[in-house]
Design a protein around this motif. Structure first.
Motif, PDB file in Angstrom:
ATOM      1  N   TYR A 172      22.780  73.304  68.449  1.00 25.01           N
ATOM      2  CA  TYR A 172      22.163  74.697  68.863  1.00 25.01           C
ATOM      3  C   TYR A 172      20.574  74.668  69.432  1.00 25.01           C
ATOM      4  CZ  TYR A 172      20.587  79.441  67.834  1.00 25.01           C
ATOM      5  OH  TYR A 172      19.996  80.675  68.110  1.00 25.01           O
ATOM      6  N   LEU A 173      19.834  73.907  68.647  1.00 22.82           N
ATOM      7  CA  LEU A 173      18.395  73.857  69.379  1.00 22.82           C
ATOM      8  C   LEU A 173      18.384  73.115  70.859  1.00 22.82           C
ATOM      9  CD1 LEU A 173      16.184  72.778  66.238  1.00 22.82           C
ATOM     10  CD2 LEU A 173      16.349  75.074  67.221  1.00 22.82           C
ATOM     11  N   LEU A 174      19.342  72.253  71.217  1.00 18.07           N
ATOM     12  CA  LEU A 174      19.236  71.781  72.602  1.00 18.07           C
ATOM     13  C   LEU A 174      19.711  72.775  73.372  1.00 18.07           C
ATOM     14  CD1 LEU A 174      20.894  68.301  71.860  1.00 18.07           C
ATOM     15  CD2 LEU A 174      18.750  68.778  72.622  1.00 18.07           C
ATOM     16  N   TRP A 175      20.532  73.711  72.987  1.00 19.96           N
ATOM     17  CA  TRP A 175      21.061  74.762  73.899  1.00 19.96           C
ATOM     18  C   TRP A 175      20.071  75.758  74.195  1.00 19.96           C
ATOM     19  CZ3 TRP A 175      23.784  76.760  77.642  1.00 19.96           C
ATOM     20  CH2 TRP A 175      24.014  78.285  77.775  1.00 19.96           C
ATOM     21  N   VAL A 176      19.117  75.986  72.939  1.00 14.95           N
ATOM     22  CA  VAL A 176      18.190  77.147  72.817  1.00 14.95           C
ATOM     23  C   VAL A 176      17.082  76.496  74.059  1.00 14.95           C
ATOM     24  CG1 VAL A 176      16.177  78.204  71.746  1.00 14.95           C
ATOM     25  CG2 VAL A 176      18.355  77.977  70.686  1.00 14.95           C
ATOM     26  N   ALA A 177      16.680  75.158  73.897  1.00 12.89           N
ATOM     27  CA  ALA A 177      15.673  74.675  74.687  1.00 12.89           C
ATOM     28  C   ALA A 177      16.276  74.681  76.106  1.00 12.89           C
ATOM     29  CB  ALA A 177      15.587  73.049  74.291  1.00 12.89           C
ATOM     30  N   PHE A 178      17.427  74.542  76.578  1.00 11.96           N
ATOM     31  CA  PHE A 178      17.911  74.725  77.897  1.00 11.96           C
ATOM     32  C   PHE A 178      17.831  76.352  78.123  1.00 11.96           C
ATOM     33  CE2 PHE A 178      21.356  76.109  80.612  1.00 11.96           C
ATOM     34  CZ  PHE A 178      21.159  75.388  81.622  1.00 11.96           C
ATOM     35  N   SER A 179      17.970  77.148  77.272  1.00  9.90           N
ATOM     36  CA  SER A 179      18.022  78.561  77.885  1.00  9.90           C
ATOM     37  C   SER A 179      16.379  79.039  77.880  1.00  9.90           C
ATOM     38  CB  SER A 179      18.253  79.398  76.583  1.00  9.90           C
ATOM     39  OG  SER A 179      19.591  78.967  76.328  1.00  9.90           O
ATOM     40  N   GLN A 180      15.572  78.201  77.018  1.00 10.01           N
ATOM     41  CA  GLN A 180      14.070  78.504  77.499  1.00 10.01           C
ATOM     42  C   GLN A 180      13.745  78.096  78.920  1.00 10.01           C
ATOM     43  OE1 GLN A 180      11.606  79.911  75.643  1.00 10.01           O
ATOM     44  NE2 GLN A 180      12.519  80.575  73.802  1.00 10.01           N
ATOM     45  N   ALA A 181      14.124  76.813  79.130  1.00  7.62           N
ATOM     46  CA  ALA A 181      13.578  76.290  80.388  1.00  7.62           C
ATOM     47  C   ALA A 181      14.038  76.725  81.353  1.00  7.62           C
ATOM     48  CB  ALA A 181      14.204  74.618  80.474  1.00  7.62           C
ATOM     49  N   ARG A 182      15.384  77.696  81.364  1.00  2.40           N
ATOM     50  CA  ARG A 182      15.847  78.363  82.349  1.00  2.40           C
ATOM     51  C   ARG A 182      15.403  79.645  82.634  1.00  2.40           C
ATOM     52  NH1 ARG A 182      22.133  80.067  81.483  1.00  2.40           N
ATOM     53  NH2 ARG A 182      21.037  81.286  79.881  1.00  2.40           N
ATOM     54  N   GLN A 183      14.879  80.206  81.402  1.00  4.14           N
ATOM     55  CA  GLN A 183      14.055  81.437  81.658  1.00  4.14           C
ATOM     56  C   GLN A 183      12.646  81.145  82.221  1.00  4.14           C
ATOM     57  OE1 GLN A 183      13.372  83.032  77.681  1.00  4.14           O
ATOM     58  NE2 GLN A 183      12.212  84.958  78.519  1.00  4.14           N
ATOM     59  N   GLY A 184      12.101  80.016  82.120  1.00  2.00           N
ATOM     60  CA  GLY A 184      10.999  79.782  82.916  1.00  2.00           C
ATOM     61  C   GLY A 184      10.859  79.818  84.241  1.00  2.00           C
ATOM     62  N   VAL A 185      12.108  79.382  84.660  1.00  2.00           N
ATOM     63  CA  VAL A 185      12.470  79.247  86.310  1.00  2.00           C
ATOM     64  C   VAL A 185      12.921  80.595  86.972  1.00  2.00           C
ATOM     65  CG1 VAL A 185      12.687  76.866  86.414  1.00  2.00           C
ATOM     66  CG2 VAL A 185      14.866  78.248  86.007  1.00  2.00           C
ATOM     67  N   GLU A 186      13.220  81.494  85.988  1.00  2.00           N
ATOM     68  CA  GLU A 186      13.552  82.844  86.539  1.00  2.00           C
ATOM     69  C   GLU A 186      12.631  83.489  87.308  1.00  2.00           C
ATOM     70  OE1 GLU A 186      14.888  85.108  83.409  1.00  2.00           O
ATOM     71  OE2 GLU A 186      16.654  84.324  82.984  1.00  2.00           O
ATOM     72  N   ASP A 187      12.961  84.255  88.131  1.00  2.00           N
ATOM     73  CA  ASP A 187      12.223  84.951  89.390  1.00  2.00           C
ATOM     74  C   ASP A 187      11.229  85.694  88.539  1.00  2.00           C
ATOM     75  OD1 ASP A 187      10.936  86.222  91.314  1.00  2.00           O
ATOM     76  OD2 ASP A 187      12.730  87.636  91.852  1.00  2.00           O
ATOM     77  N   ASP A 188       9.764  85.745  88.575  1.00  2.00           N
ATOM     78  CA  ASP A 188       8.738  86.240  87.893  1.00  2.00           C
ATOM     79  C   ASP A 188       8.565  87.820  88.306  1.00  2.00           C
ATOM     80  OD1 ASP A 188       7.958  83.980  86.669  1.00  2.00           O
ATOM     81  OD2 ASP A 188       6.470  83.376  88.382  1.00  2.00           O
ATOM     82  N   SER A 189       9.434  88.112  89.376  1.00  2.00           N
ATOM     83  CA  SER A 189       9.246  89.581  89.816  1.00  2.00           C
ATOM     84  C   SER A 189      10.485  90.268  89.413  1.00  2.00           C
ATOM     85  CB  SER A 189       9.449  89.466  91.381  1.00  2.00           C
ATOM     86  OG  SER A 189      10.788  89.042  91.804  1.00  2.00           O
TER      87      SER A 189
END
Length: 342
Positions: A139-156
């Protein structure tokens, strides 16, 4: 680790005193805290957490002291992520700034009670079912992936506006509610009728939403220590300092541009640590014929503490440097626009 009843009572007394100081010294006289005030109180809460850790180190030994500090740093780092949601949540309720302290404090008290339930339940599960580490780690590995993906989302991209949970919406439907805020009151009585206020709804929302973060943080800290006493202490100290931290970095959140990457790295490491520990104590027949698998050495508590500390420092420094570069890059455009307008 054997903790006498007096140890639990002492921890409870410390928490109660800290909450009482908040209520008497801050909420009793609603005001908007200055950056200086928030900074000093944040330092004071961190100092108390460090002193408690040194006491643990002296009474129970260095190993448990390191486990506490690793857990505290992890929880403190994850609590910063909570603030993003709290800022959006409080803004959506349009809570006056002078009453935001009361909302945060009441929500934190609710969160402490709910997290204690989670921690005790987690301790019982881990003590009797070692395979739980596989589930928590994955579960934490999935959350980590989600966090990283959120970081590369379009800032705009615009932030999705927070909406009250189903429980909060249900309460608003069945219980009479005032049209707006009534000072700092949670409940208001008028013309013989008792009504709740939007402030109470916001308190409920903050407290119950923190449970969602507990689903992430409780498994994370259990990978660093399996002692409920240390888990609760680390959670309590990180939560009790959250109110001051909210006002301290309220205007600085936009500068922590790499926060998601830092949290992803911490959660990814902890997720791997949980799975690796599960492999070392494996009892699942489908994995390695039910035999322990210890090809990858487990990370020591000191190693975990050091790595987490380094990740936090790199995240903060990189965010500060990155935000300054962005400001400089935007500077000429702004000046050109002003020159054109003139």
């Amino acid at each position: 680790m054997e903790v006498h009843v007096l140890g639990w009572l002492a921890l409870a007394a410390i928490i109660i005193v800290m909450i009482a100081v908040d209520i008497i010294g801050h909420v009793k006289t609603p005001h908007e805290p200055s950056m200086r005030e928030a900074a000093w109180w944040s330092v004071a809460y961190i100092a108390m957490a460090v002193v408690f850790g040194l006491i643990v180190w002296g009474v129970w030994g260095g190993e448990y002291g390191q486990q506490y500090f690793a857990g505290y740093i992890t929880e403190k780092s994850l609590s910063v992520d909570n603030l993003f949601v709290f800022v959006i949540m409080i803004a959506s309720f349009r809570v006056p700034r002078r009453y935001q302290q009361e909302v945060l404090l009441a929500g934190i008290v609710i969160a402490l009670v709910l997290r204690l339930v989670f921690i005790l339940a987690g301790a019982a599960l881990i003590e009797n079912f070692s395979w739980v580490f596989y589930i928590l780690g994955a579960y934490l590995l999935w959350v980590a992936f989600s966090q990283a993906r959120q970081g590369v989302e379009d800032d705009s991209a615009e932030e999705e506006e927070w909406r009250p949970t189903g429980v909060v919406r249900l309460i608003a439907r069945v219980v009479p509610m005032t049209d707006g805020f009534v000072g700092g009151k949670l409940i208001h009585r008028h013309a013989g009728r008792t009504m709740i206020t939007p402030l109470l709804l916001c308190v409920i929302a903050v407290g119950t939403t923190d449970v969602l973060f507990a689903v992430d943080s409780i498994p994370a800290i259990y990978s660093l220590t399996s002692e409920p006493y240390l888990v609760f202490a680390a959670n309590a100290f990180s939560l009790l300092g959250l109110r001051q931290l909210y006002f301290l970095i309220d205007g600085l959140l936009d500068r922590l541009i790499y926060l998601h990457y830092g949290l992803a790295a911490i959660l990814g490491f902890i997720g791997f640590k949980l799975v690796n520990h599960a492999l070392h104590t494996n009892e699942v027949a489908l994995i390695n014929d039910g035999e322990p698998w210890s090809a990858v050495p487990e990370t020591s508590t000191a190693g975990s503490l050091g790595l987490i500390t380094v990740i936090v420092l790199i995240t903060v420094v990189a965010s500060v440097i990155g935000s300054r570069r962005r400001s400089r890059a935007d500077g000429p455009t702004t000046r050109q626009a002003l020159g054109t307008a003139g």
